[in-house]
Design an enzyme around this catalytic site. Structure first.
Site, short mmCIF file in Angstrom:
data_model
loop_
_atom_site.label_atom_id
_atom_site.label_comp_id
_atom_site.label_asym_id
_atom_site.label_seq_id
_atom_site.Cartn_x
_atom_site.Cartn_y
_atom_site.Cartn_z
CG ASP A 1 2.97 10.27 1.45
OD1 ASP A 1 3.73 10.57 2.39
OD2 ASP A 1 2.41 9.17 1.37
CG ASP B 1 7.21 11.27 4.34
OD1 ASP B 1 7.66 10.69 5.35
OD2 ASP B 1 6.21 10.87 3.72
CG ASP C 1 7.29 5.42 4.84
OD1 ASP C 1 8.46 5.06 4.61
OD2 ASP C 1 6.71 5.21 5.91
#
Length: 179
Positions: free
Chosen positions: A133, A8, A10
């Site tokens: 996250d 990922d 971000d």
């Protein structure tokens, strides 16, 4: 054949939290400390959640985020043993698609365009590993989900957790050696 890992952007390789704090202070004159974000949904950690969320739609929000410490070196290291893919749910915010593309070109030029996947729903990603996250992405991953620590997920006890890129590389390399 190499195993595959999806990563990922971000709060995993792009430090969105630090950027958000800085932009919030610039725009609204209120300084929020990173510690205040711990255990809270990202935009709700700010005094005015609606104002904080409005920043996501402003040009530059995604483009100007700093790189998470150790991410560049870690991804270069992982490419030796894995097919590395960057996977980002970039469709929700209009500016993010081009900004994320340009950010990756600047900070991760060694990741081929063929290995960048911008999508809306990560449940379609079928890699051996996913580092993210957010539970909304990890809970439905068919391979091994790996939770990358971010302020909003510090209280989550689900999935294997890594706190930084040193731990992430160690975990993945251990899996390659075992298999």
């Amino acid at each position: 054949m190499k195993k595959t890992v999806a990563i990922d952007m971000d709060n995993v390789i792009a430090d969105i939290a630090t950027n958000w704090i800085s932009l919030y202070e610039q725009e609204f004159g209120v300084r929020v400390e990173k510690a205040e974000l711990l255990g809270k949904p990202e935009d709700f950690a700010f005094p005015d959640p609606a104002a904080a969320r409005s920043l996501i739609y402003k040009p530059g929000f995604f483009r100007n985020a700093p790189v998470i410490e150790g991410a560049v070196e870690a991804l270069k290291e992982l490419q030796k043993d894995f097919d590395v893919y960057i996977v980002s749910a970039a469709m929700e915010f209009p500016n993010s698609l081009l900004e994320k593309h340009d950010w990756l070109a600047e900070h991760f030029p060694f990741i081929s365009w063929r290995n960048i996947i911008f999508c809306g729903d990560k449940s379609v990603i079928g890699t051996d590993f996913l580092i993210d996250d957010h539970l909304k992405n990890l809970d439905f991953h068919k391979g091994m989900p790996i939770l990358f620590t971010a302020g909003h997920n510090v209280n989550v006890t689900k999935h294997t957790r890594v706190n930084n890129w040193i731990e992430a590389v160690e975990l993945l390399k251990a899996h390659v050696e075992v298999v």
